[in-house]
Structures are given as C-alpha cells and as structure tokens.
Motif scaffolding. Sequence first.
Motif, PDB file in Angstrom:
ATOM      1  N   ALA A  86       0.856  -1.160  -0.055  1.00  0.00           N
ATOM      2  CA  ALA A  86       0.072   0.070   0.021  1.00  0.00           C
ATOM      3  C   ALA A  86       0.951   1.338   0.001  1.00  0.00           C
ATOM      4  O   ALA A  86       0.596   2.408  -0.648  1.00  0.00           O
ATOM      5  N   MET A 130       2.473   1.800  -3.442  1.00  0.00           N
ATOM      6  CA  MET A 130       1.323   2.350  -4.313  1.00  0.00           C
ATOM      7  C   MET A 130       1.103   3.736  -4.310  1.00  0.00           C
ATOM      8  O   MET A 130       1.355   4.457  -5.361  1.00  0.00           O
ATOM      9  N   THR A 159      -4.690   1.790  -2.227  1.00  0.00           N
ATOM     10  CA  THR A 159      -4.743   0.347  -2.624  1.00  0.00           C
ATOM     11  C   THR A 159      -5.851  -0.293  -2.103  1.00  0.00           C
ATOM     12  O   THR A 159      -6.210  -0.856  -1.125  1.00  0.00           O
ATOM     13  N   GLN A 215      -4.651  -1.254 -13.408  1.00  0.00           N
ATOM     14  CA  GLN A 215      -5.364  -2.097 -12.323  1.00  0.00           C
ATOM     15  C   GLN A 215      -5.587  -3.537 -12.600  1.00  0.00           C
ATOM     16  O   GLN A 215      -5.517  -4.162 -11.663  1.00  0.00           O
ATOM     17  N   PHE A 270      -2.455  -4.973 -11.313  1.00  0.00           N
ATOM     18  CA  PHE A 270      -2.212  -5.310 -10.084  1.00  0.00           C
ATOM     19  C   PHE A 270      -3.155  -6.611  -9.704  1.00  0.00           C
ATOM     20  O   PHE A 270      -2.677  -7.243  -8.836  1.00  0.00           O
ATOM     21  N   SER A 327      -9.538  -3.444   2.487  1.00  0.00           N
ATOM     22  CA  SER A 327      -8.018  -2.732   1.941  1.00  0.00           C
ATOM     23  C   SER A 327      -8.291  -1.021   1.648  1.00  0.00           C
ATOM     24  O   SER A 327      -7.627  -0.402   2.449  1.00  0.00           O
ATOM     25  N   CYS A 372      -5.988   1.573   4.093  1.00  0.00           N
ATOM     26  CA  CYS A 372      -5.527   2.831   3.436  1.00  0.00           C
ATOM     27  C   CYS A 372      -6.209   3.970   4.186  1.00  0.00           C
ATOM     28  O   CYS A 372      -5.667   5.215   4.528  1.00  0.00           O
ATOM     29  N   CYS A 419       3.713  -4.539  -7.042  1.00  0.00           N
ATOM     30  CA  CYS A 419       2.795  -4.376  -5.760  1.00  0.00           C
ATOM     31  C   CYS A 419       1.733  -5.335  -5.690  1.00  0.00           C
ATOM     32  O   CYS A 419       1.372  -5.948  -4.479  1.00  0.00           O
ATOM     33  N   PHE A 436       1.075  -7.718  -2.387  1.00  0.00           N
ATOM     34  CA  PHE A 436      -0.049  -7.884  -1.674  1.00  0.00           C
ATOM     35  C   PHE A 436      -0.707  -9.170  -1.993  1.00  0.00           C
ATOM     36  O   PHE A 436      -1.230  -9.471  -0.836  1.00  0.00           O
TER      37      PHE A 436
END
Lengths: 145, 139
Positions: A18, A21, A29, A53, A56, A105, A110, B9, B13
């Motif tokens: 996080a 990011m 995040t 996105q 990720f 999350s 965050c 990342c 995660f």
Amino acid sequence: MHDFSLATLGGLAIGAAAVLMMALLGRVTGISGIFWTGLSQAMNRTAGILSWQMLFVLGMVSGAFLAHRAFGLPLPPVSEHNLLVAIVAGWVVGFGTNLGSGCTSGHGVCGISRFSPRSIFATLTFMFAGFATVFALRHLLPVVT
Amino acid sequence: MIKLTALACGILFGLGLSVSGMTNTHKVLGFLDVFGDWDASLAFVMGSAVLVTAIGYRYVLRQPAPRLSTEFHLPTNAVIDRPLLYGAILFGLGWGMYGYCPGPAVASLAYLRLDSFVFVAAMIFGMLSSTWLKQHFLT
C-alpha cells in the motif's frame, strides 16, 4: 502462535504494498475499486485489458500462487458452504463494496491510515455487520431452527 | 514502468493476503465469530498493515508528488452518507456469510477452485448492479 506471526508478516507485506502504491503511483490500494475500475474500463473499451489496475489484480493472483508454490505454504481448506451461499455472498459483497466505495483494503487499511472519518465509519460498520452475521448464522440460527 | 510497478505491488499484496490467512475462509469466519471460539490472529493482519501504511503515508504524502505520477489521487468525498452506511452493512453481511472480502476472493482464484470463480463472478454482478443503481437512482 504460528498463526499470529504469519498474520503479522502478511499484514506487513500488505502495508508495504500500500505504501509503495502511494509513493510510486500516488494511488490508494483499494481492491474493490481497483478491480472494478480495471474491469469496467476493459468492458467499455476505455482502456485495454492490461491497464495498471488489471496488472495489479493479475499480480495479486500470482502472489497467492507464489506463496503456496514457492514457500510451501499449505493451501487453505475448502469452504464448508455450498455454491449457492457463494453466489449470494459474492453478489452482496460486490454490491456493498461498490455502493460503499471500498472494502477491507481501501477503507480498512488505506483509509484508516489517512485518518479518514468516512473510512473509519465504514470499517466499524462492516466489521460490526460481519460479527453480527456470523453470530446470527452460527449461534442464533441453530437455536431458532 | 507504472504497469510494472502495479504488477509488483500486486504480487506483494497477494503474497501478504495468502501468508496472513486472509484467503482461508475458515479462519476469516473464526475471526468474525467474536461470540464463539474467537480466532484473534487475523486482527494482527489489519493491525500490522495499518501500522506500516500509517507511518509510510505520513512520509510519502509530505512529498510534492509520487515518483511515477504528477499528483496523489486521494478520495475527495468526506461526507458520511447513506450509500456508505448501507454499502458497508451489506459488505459485512456478505463477508460474514462466506468469509471472502474482495481482495482474498480474487487472490484465491490462484487455487483454481470452483467456489472462488463463482464468488468472483457473483461479485462482478453485484458491482454491476450497484453501478446501475447509482446511475439510475442516486444521481
């Protein structure tokens, strides 16, 4: 004790991801948001299938795969619930996180870390709703039925 | 570079989610079972994640801009409104029913189990429904 160290270690990795990011991309995040933005952009053709996105999300799946393959972590046991419960719960989770603009999350990690009142409120609400649901299903329902 | 960073990342995660036990629905439901045989270990996931993020954000958000972007994209809505309340209640309800929140549900696709795919597909329909509702009734 083993569970507690793994939980702390995993939490540290989640927090580090996080922070990175935000430091590099300037992004919060929040998985429900990242997942939905990536997916809807790909469906509307406003971005390709390989937006940051979606990458990720792809990374997240690879990370889970790696954890069990490379580090020999045992796979979690299969859920005891049937697929009908998965359908209802999945729909409700999708609807709720989209309506409430975040999940564990985005709000829980965050948002709380930014001391956002909205996220603190949301986190307390969904935690309490989760406690109440498990209480109702595990302790109330067996008594009533 | 942005995409590579997001991928890296994401991997970190996802590693965190599965190492911590968040992708284990039995553990999650045990954690939510505060009135039963409570498994408190998962509180340490959020605890340590928030600790790292709060300290990290404090430093990072003092910088003029992120390394790979022109600005920090922070949520601007500060109002505690009904969509937030109802959304959070529904999310908690679904979480308590099955034990998956969105991140672990998606990460668990790596296990190639039918229930993860069914859960994520249903979650997408839920997000579609909410988007439709917001477009037609809440604007």
